[in-house]
Design a protein around this motif. Structure first.
Motif, PDB file in Angstrom:
ATOM      1  N   LEU A   6      -0.382 -14.636  -9.378  1.00 23.44           N
ATOM      2  CA  LEU A   6      -1.361 -13.698  -9.908  1.00 23.44           C
ATOM      3  C   LEU A   6      -1.290 -12.372  -9.152  1.00 23.44           C
ATOM      4  CD1 LEU A   6      -4.321 -16.158 -10.542  1.00 23.44           C
ATOM      5  CD2 LEU A   6      -2.696 -15.259 -12.209  1.00 23.44           C
ATOM      6  N   ASN A   7      -2.289 -12.066  -8.360  1.00 22.21           N
ATOM      7  CA  ASN A   7      -2.357 -10.740  -7.751  1.00 22.21           C
ATOM      8  C   ASN A   7      -1.679 -10.711  -6.387  1.00 22.21           C
ATOM      9  OD1 ASN A   7      -3.954 -10.420  -9.966  1.00 22.21           O
ATOM     10  ND2 ASN A   7      -5.835  -9.955  -8.848  1.00 22.21           N
ATOM     11  N   PHE A   8      -1.083  -9.551  -6.063  1.00 21.67           N
ATOM     12  CA  PHE A   8      -0.447  -9.370  -4.766  1.00 21.67           C
ATOM     13  C   PHE A   8      -0.452  -7.890  -4.419  1.00 21.67           C
ATOM     14  CE2 PHE A   8       2.813  -9.565  -8.067  1.00 21.67           C
ATOM     15  CZ  PHE A   8       3.544  -8.403  -7.852  1.00 21.67           C
ATOM     16  N   LEU A   9      -0.095  -7.581  -3.180  1.00 24.02           N
ATOM     17  CA  LEU A   9       0.089  -6.217  -2.701  1.00 24.02           C
ATOM     18  C   LEU A   9       1.574  -5.971  -2.491  1.00 24.02           C
ATOM     19  CD1 LEU A   9      -2.656  -6.245   0.122  1.00 24.02           C
ATOM     20  CD2 LEU A   9      -2.980  -5.817  -2.329  1.00 24.02           C
ATOM     21  N   ILE A  10       1.992  -4.727  -2.642  1.00 25.77           N
ATOM     22  CA  ILE A  10       3.390  -4.359  -2.378  1.00 25.77           C
ATOM     23  C   ILE A  10       3.388  -3.528  -1.094  1.00 25.77           C
ATOM     24  CG2 ILE A  10       5.464  -3.226  -3.235  1.00 25.77           C
ATOM     25  CD1 ILE A  10       4.429  -3.705  -6.069  1.00 25.77           C
ATOM     26  N   LYS A  11       3.928  -4.098  -0.031  1.00 23.03           N
ATOM     27  CA  LYS A  11       3.843  -3.502   1.310  1.00 23.03           C
ATOM     28  C   LYS A  11       5.190  -2.947   1.756  1.00 23.03           C
ATOM     29  CE  LYS A  11       3.524  -6.093   5.101  1.00 23.03           C
ATOM     30  NZ  LYS A  11       2.968  -6.954   6.172  1.00 23.03           N
ATOM     31  N   HIS A  12       5.189  -1.690   2.187  1.00 20.07           N
ATOM     32  CA  HIS A  12       6.372  -1.086   2.802  1.00 20.07           C
ATOM     33  C   HIS A  12       6.562  -1.744   4.165  1.00 20.07           C
ATOM     34  CE1 HIS A  12       8.507   2.543   4.720  1.00 20.07           C
ATOM     35  NE2 HIS A  12       9.345   2.000   3.848  1.00 20.07           N
ATOM     36  N   ARG A  13       7.694  -2.406   4.327  1.00 23.79           N
ATOM     37  CA  ARG A  13       7.845  -3.290   5.483  1.00 23.79           C
ATOM     38  C   ARG A  13       7.773  -2.552   6.811  1.00 23.79           C
ATOM     39  NH1 ARG A  13      13.115  -7.071   6.335  1.00 23.79           N
ATOM     40  NH2 ARG A  13      13.924  -5.107   7.158  1.00 23.79           N
ATOM     41  N   SER A  14       8.438  -1.422   6.927  1.00 20.19           N
ATOM     42  CA  SER A  14       8.520  -0.761   8.235  1.00 20.19           C
ATOM     43  C   SER A  14       7.251  -0.007   8.616  1.00 20.19           C
ATOM     44  CB  SER A  14       9.724   0.184   8.284  1.00 20.19           C
ATOM     45  OG  SER A  14       9.649   1.171   7.282  1.00 20.19           O
ATOM     46  N   SER A  15       6.473   0.471   7.642  1.00 20.60           N
ATOM     47  CA  SER A  15       5.273   1.248   7.971  1.00 20.60           C
ATOM     48  C   SER A  15       3.978   0.475   7.777  1.00 20.60           C
ATOM     49  CB  SER A  15       5.213   2.511   7.101  1.00 20.60           C
ATOM     50  OG  SER A  15       4.907   2.184   5.750  1.00 20.60           O
ATOM     51  N   GLY A  16       4.007  -0.594   6.951  1.00 20.44           N
ATOM     52  CA  GLY A  16       2.793  -1.338   6.670  1.00 20.44           C
ATOM     53  C   GLY A  16       1.901  -0.701   5.625  1.00 20.44           C
ATOM     54  N   LYS A  17       2.339   0.401   5.021  1.00 21.27           N
ATOM     55  CA  LYS A  17       1.567   1.017   3.944  1.00 21.27           C
ATOM     56  C   LYS A  17       1.859   0.309   2.619  1.00 21.27           C
ATOM     57  CE  LYS A  17       1.157   5.567   6.113  1.00 21.27           C
ATOM     58  NZ  LYS A  17       1.845   5.279   7.395  1.00 21.27           N
ATOM     59  N   PHE A  18       1.041   0.616   1.597  1.00 13.84           N
ATOM     60  CA  PHE A  18       1.091  -0.134   0.346  1.00 13.84           C
ATOM     61  C   PHE A  18       1.234   0.778  -0.870  1.00 13.84           C
ATOM     62  CE2 PHE A  18      -1.356  -2.451   3.464  1.00 13.84           C
ATOM     63  CZ  PHE A  18      -0.884  -3.750   3.366  1.00 13.84           C
ATOM     64  N   PHE A  19       1.809   0.196  -1.939  1.00 14.66           N
ATOM     65  CA  PHE A  19       1.799   0.869  -3.243  1.00 14.66           C
ATOM     66  C   PHE A  19       0.354   1.110  -3.678  1.00 14.66           C
ATOM     67  CE2 PHE A  19       5.851   0.144  -5.971  1.00 14.66           C
ATOM     68  CZ  PHE A  19       6.691   0.417  -4.904  1.00 14.66           C
ATOM     69  N   HIS A  20       0.056   2.350  -4.099  1.00 14.91           N
ATOM     70  CA  HIS A  20      -1.231   2.722  -4.687  1.00 14.91           C
ATOM     71  C   HIS A  20      -0.964   3.673  -5.848  1.00 14.91           C
ATOM     72  CE1 HIS A  20      -2.931   1.506  -0.796  1.00 14.91           C
ATOM     73  NE2 HIS A  20      -4.150   1.686  -1.256  1.00 14.91           N
ATOM     74  N   PRO A  21      -1.814   3.647  -6.874  1.00 14.44           N
ATOM     75  CA  PRO A  21      -1.815   4.770  -7.806  1.00 14.44           C
ATOM     76  C   PRO A  21      -2.494   5.953  -7.115  1.00 14.44           C
ATOM     77  CG  PRO A  21      -3.528   3.210  -8.416  1.00 14.44           C
ATOM     78  CD  PRO A  21      -2.788   2.602  -7.253  1.00 14.44           C
TER      79      PRO A  21
END
Length: 288
Positions: A6-21
């Motif tokens: 179902l739901n998940f987050l998409i995390k940039h591995r090296s920085s720990g930031k995430f996909f956002h609109p």
């Protein structure tokens, strides 16, 4: 490792930031850019809708819009921005490669933070690019634990069975047979697809992922195997003494793991003898 479809987050591995609109709203307009941001909230949750094979739509949960390359080209160039849009078509297909930590567009390019920095600033736009390096790796993690990866494609399926290796019925003389036994990932029966799933690795598999989806009886069989079962194929030689008038049938337990185009057949180090070719060993009988 947690299985989650179902739901998940998409995390940039090296920085720990995430996909956002951009803007972080629940109902972004068509054309809203995808950026990286450290905040976590329900408006940056994603889900994956499979369409064909391992390709599908990355859907923004709260709006129902999906990620597109800007202008919707099937073969977008390097630097093309990722945006949200309500249309669904072939050029909006992606694959989420959790074995290598890639977000792959159907045209062959990968999601990157623009500029390719390993620690991009808040609000950095996500674009498509052909380059492959550590700063373009993304992980798919639980909405309740940013450090817990999820299986976007779900668990692989696994079956197991006893396979007959050797048979001699009603022998008339005592003798010793030399038996060649293959143990490990079958070189002839295993099939590696064009896409690699999280449980696959060179020469074997991630046992924890597959074991988590197994039945209780299979889990018990897992516990009895040696590491050689889950590694590259090797051949061992064993001697079997045949007694006059005593039939001997030797069986080997085989695990078959499949997902999509991928199939891995693991020939275990669990063997059992019976006195008939029609009598398989009981499920949990084994010997080394």
């Amino acid at each position: 490792m947690k299985t989650m479809t179902l739901n998940f987050l998409i995390k940039h591995r090296s920085s720990g930031k995430f996909f956002h609109p951009t803007g972080g709203g629940p109902h972004p307009e068509n054309g809203t850019k995808i950026v990286l941001h450290q905040d976590i909230h329900e408006h940056m949750h994603w889900t994956f809708e499979k369409v064909t094979g391992h390709w599908g739509y990355i859907k923004h949960v709260s709006s129902g819009k999906i990620i597109h390359p800007e202008h919707g080209s099937l073969n977008p160039g390097n630097g093309t921005k990722l945006v949200l849009h309500s249309d669904r078509h072939w050029a909006a297909l992606f694959a989420l490669d959790s074995a290598n930590d890639y977000v792959i567009h159907k045209g062959g390019r990968y999601a990157h933070p623009v500029g390719g920095s390993p620690n991009p600033s808040k609000g950095t736009t996500v674009v498509l690019h052909s380059g492959v390096h550590d700063a373009m790796r993304f992980q798919f993690v639980s909405t309740s634990d940013r450090n817990e990866e999820v299986l976007v494609y779900g668990n692989p399926t696994m079956v197991g069975k006893w396979k007959m290796l050797y048979m001699v019925l009603n022998p008339i003389a005592e003798h010793v047979e030399q038996l060649q036994m293959k143990i490990g990932k079958s070189a002839t029966e295993s099939v590696t697809g064009s896409f690699k799933y999280k449980w696959e690795r060179s020469g074997g598999l991630e046992i924890g992922i597959v074991k988590a989806s197994a039945s209780e009886s299979f889990k018990a069989m897992f516990e009895k195997t040696a590491s050689a079962t889950w590694s590259s194929e090797t051949t061992r030689t064993s001697e079997i003494r045949v007694i006059p008038g005593k039939s001997v049938v030797t069986w080997q337990f085989v695990f078959d793991v499949q997902q999509g185009e991928s199939r891995s057949v693991f020939q275990s180090d669990l063997f059992e003898d019976t006195d008939s070719e029609t009598k398989e060993p009981e499920a949990l009988q084994y010997k080394r």
